[in-house]
Design a protein around this motif. Structure first.
Motif, mmCIF file in Angstrom:
data_model
loop_
_atom_site.group_PDB
_atom_site.id
_atom_site.type_symbol
_atom_site.label_atom_id
_atom_site.label_comp_id
_atom_site.label_asym_id
_atom_site.label_seq_id
_atom_site.Cartn_x
_atom_site.Cartn_y
_atom_site.Cartn_z
ATOM 1 N N ASP A 58 0.822 -1.200 0.000
ATOM 2 C CA ASP A 58 0.000 0.000 0.000
ATOM 3 C C ASP A 58 0.858 1.252 0.000
ATOM 4 N N ARG A 59 1.794 1.286 0.922
ATOM 5 C CA ARG A 59 2.648 2.466 1.039
ATOM 6 C C ARG A 59 3.545 2.625 -0.172
ATOM 7 N N THR A 61 2.908 1.664 -3.189
ATOM 8 C CA THR A 61 2.057 2.132 -4.276
ATOM 9 C C THR A 61 1.784 3.630 -4.155
ATOM 10 N N ASP A 62 1.450 4.035 -2.959
ATOM 11 C CA ASP A 62 1.127 5.443 -2.763
ATOM 12 C C ASP A 62 2.356 6.320 -2.975
ATOM 13 N N GLN A 113 -6.092 5.529 -0.524
ATOM 14 C CA GLN A 113 -4.748 6.059 -0.414
ATOM 15 C C GLN A 113 -4.758 7.530 -0.811
ATOM 16 N N ASN A 115 -2.662 9.615 -2.246
ATOM 17 C CA ASN A 115 -2.203 10.030 -3.568
ATOM 18 C C ASN A 115 -3.034 9.449 -4.709
ATOM 19 N N SER A 116 -3.519 8.228 -4.536
ATOM 20 C CA SER A 116 -4.417 7.670 -5.548
ATOM 21 C C SER A 116 -5.677 8.509 -5.633
#
Lengths: 225, 225
Positions: A58-59, A61-62, A113, A115-116
Motif C-alpha cells: 500500500d505504502r 504504491t502510494d 490512499q 495520492n491515488s
DNA sequence: TCGAACCATAGAACGCCGTTCGATAGAGTG
DNA sequence: CACTCTATCGAACGGCGTTCTATGGTTCGA
C-alpha cells in the motif's frame, strides 16, 4: 566508534528498497526475508515500520503515485479538458507499464490512499470543466480509471513460464502466439485467423490509445463539444 | 463389497469441488489441503489430475467460460452487431460479478485457453460484420475485452478487512466511504466533494454499462453507422 | 488362478512464506 | 550511573505449494 552490532533503518529506506525489489523482480519477489537481507537486518525489524505485507505494498504504491503526481503537476491546466484527460491517462498508463506491480496493485486496492485519491480527483477536475451532470461526470471518471487500470494490469502480465524458460526475445513471443492463432480451426475461430497478422505486429500502447480515444470521443460527444 | 479404503477421484470431481470452493470463499480459499479434504483424500492425489495450482485455476476458469458460452449460445445472431457485442459483454460482466475469482483470473491469464479464445472470437465475429479495417477490428475487440475484464476485476475486489470485521451491511459500506470523501479537504479534493452524493448511491453495473456504451458508441461511429 | 504391470492414491517431508514473541542492545535523560 | 524507551533481531509457528516414495487396487496375459 565501537563496531555497529545492529542495523538501523527508516521508513524511507524500507520503502525505497521495497520499490527497488518490486521493480527488479515483480510482486512475488517482495518478501520480508528478501527485503531484510537488502536492508542488512532481521526480518522482524520491518514490522516496526509496517504492520503487514499488504500495508507495505500500500505504502509503496502510494509513494510511486506521489512521485507521478509531482512529475505530471503541469498537466491539467490546458485549454482542452479532454486533452488533459488524455495526457493524464497516458502518464498513468506509462507508469504502469514501467512498473507492472503498480498497476496490478492499484486494481486490488479498494481503500483510500491519499495520492491515488488525488489522482482520481485531478482526472475528475477535468470532467468538471465539461458541461455534464454530476452523475455523468462520476460515471465518466470511473469508466476512464477502470479502463486505464484494467488494461494496464492486463497488459502487464508477464509472459508464461514456458517463454521465460526458452529465453526467447519478447519480439518473437508475439509471433509465436500469432502462429498459434493461425493453427486454430478456421471454422471455429474465424476472427482469430482474420486478425492474426494484426496481432503479430501490434503494439500494446497503440491498442491502449485506441480504446482510450474511443472512450474520450464518447465523453466529448456527451458534453456536446 | 469390501469397505473402500481409498478415495477415488476424477478430473470432473476435482474441478467441480475447486469451483465450489472458489465460489464459496474466493481465490485464497482454494488450497490443495482444503480441496483434498473436500474430496476426502490426500493432497498429493490432486497432482495426478493437475500439475500445479495454476493449472487448476486455469482449468476451472476455462470450465466456467465453457458453461457461459453454452448459456449464451444464442447471442451473436441478431441484426445489429453492436447490440450483440453489448449483450455478450454484459453476460461476461455478470458472470464475473457472480464469480469474482473468475474475472481476476482472466486478467492474470495470458495463455490460450480454448474457451476464452472462443469467447474472444465470438466478440470478434461481431466486429467482422462492421465496415472496419482488420486493424480497427482488432483494436476494438482488444479494448472491449480489456475494459470488461479490467472493470469487472476492479469491481470484484472484496471490501477491506475492517468492513468484514465490523459486520456492516454492504449498503452502509458505500455510505461510509462517501462520508470519508466528504471529510476530505475540499480545496485539495474538489471533485470528490462534487460527486460524493453520486458515489454514495451508485450502482456498479450502471457504471459499467455507461463506460461500455461510451466504447460501443465510439466503435459505431468508427464504422459509420 | 496367479502374478506382473500399471494406474491411482496418499503419508510424510521439504522449503518458503507472513507473522509473532520475547530478549536485548543502544540512545536519551535525570 | 540507573532507568526508560526505541529499535533491532533470532527463533519459532503454522500454513502453503510441491515432491518423493510407498503401496493399495485393478487389469490382463499366460
Amino acid at each position: 566508534m565501537t563496531g555497529r552490532r545492529r542495523a538501523t533503518h527508516s521508513l524511507e529506506a524500507v520503502l525505497a528498497e521495497a520499490i527497488a525489489l518490486l521493480d527488479e523482480a515483480g510482486e512475488p519477489a517482495l518478501t520480508f526475508r528478501a527485503l531484510a537481507a537488502r536492508l542488512g537486518g532481521g526480518v522482524a525489524s520491518i514490522y516496526w515500520y509496517v504492520s503487514s505485507r499488504d500495508e507495505l505494498l500500500d505504502r509503496a504504491t502510494d509513494e510511486v503515485m506521489g512521485r507521478l503526481l509531482e512529475d505530471t503537476a503541469d498537466l491539467g491546466r490546458g485549454p482542452d479538458p479532454v486533452a488533459d484527460l488524455r495526457a493524464l491517462s497516458l502518464a498513468l498508463f506509462d507508469e504502469m507499464r514501467r512498473r507492472p506491480w503498480f498497476g496490478t496493485y492499484m486494481l486490488r486496492n479498494t481503500g483510500l490512499q491519499p495520492n491515488s485519491m488525488l489522482m482520481f480527483d485531478r482526472l475528475g477536475q477535468q470532467l468538471m470543466r465539461l458541461d455534464l451532470t454530476a452523475k455523468q461526470q462520476f460515471h465518466a471518471v470511473s469508466s476512464l480509471v477502470n479502463y486505464v487500470v484494467g488494461v494496464a494490469a492486463d497488459m502487464a502480465q508477464p509472459p508464461p513460464q514456458e517463454f521465460l524458460d526458452s529465453g526467447m526475445e519478447p519480439d518473437r513471443f508475439l509471433a509465436v502466439y500469432a502462429e498459434r492463432w493461425r493453427a486454430l480451426d478456421p471454422d471455429r475461430y474465424p476472427f482469430a485467423h482474420h486478425v492474426a497478422d494484426e496481432f503479430a505486429v501490434h503494439d500494446d500502447e497503440e491498442v491502449f490509445r485506441s480504446g482510450l480515444d474511443l472512450l474520450l470521443a464518447g465523453i466529448r460527444a456527451q458534453a456536446g463539444r
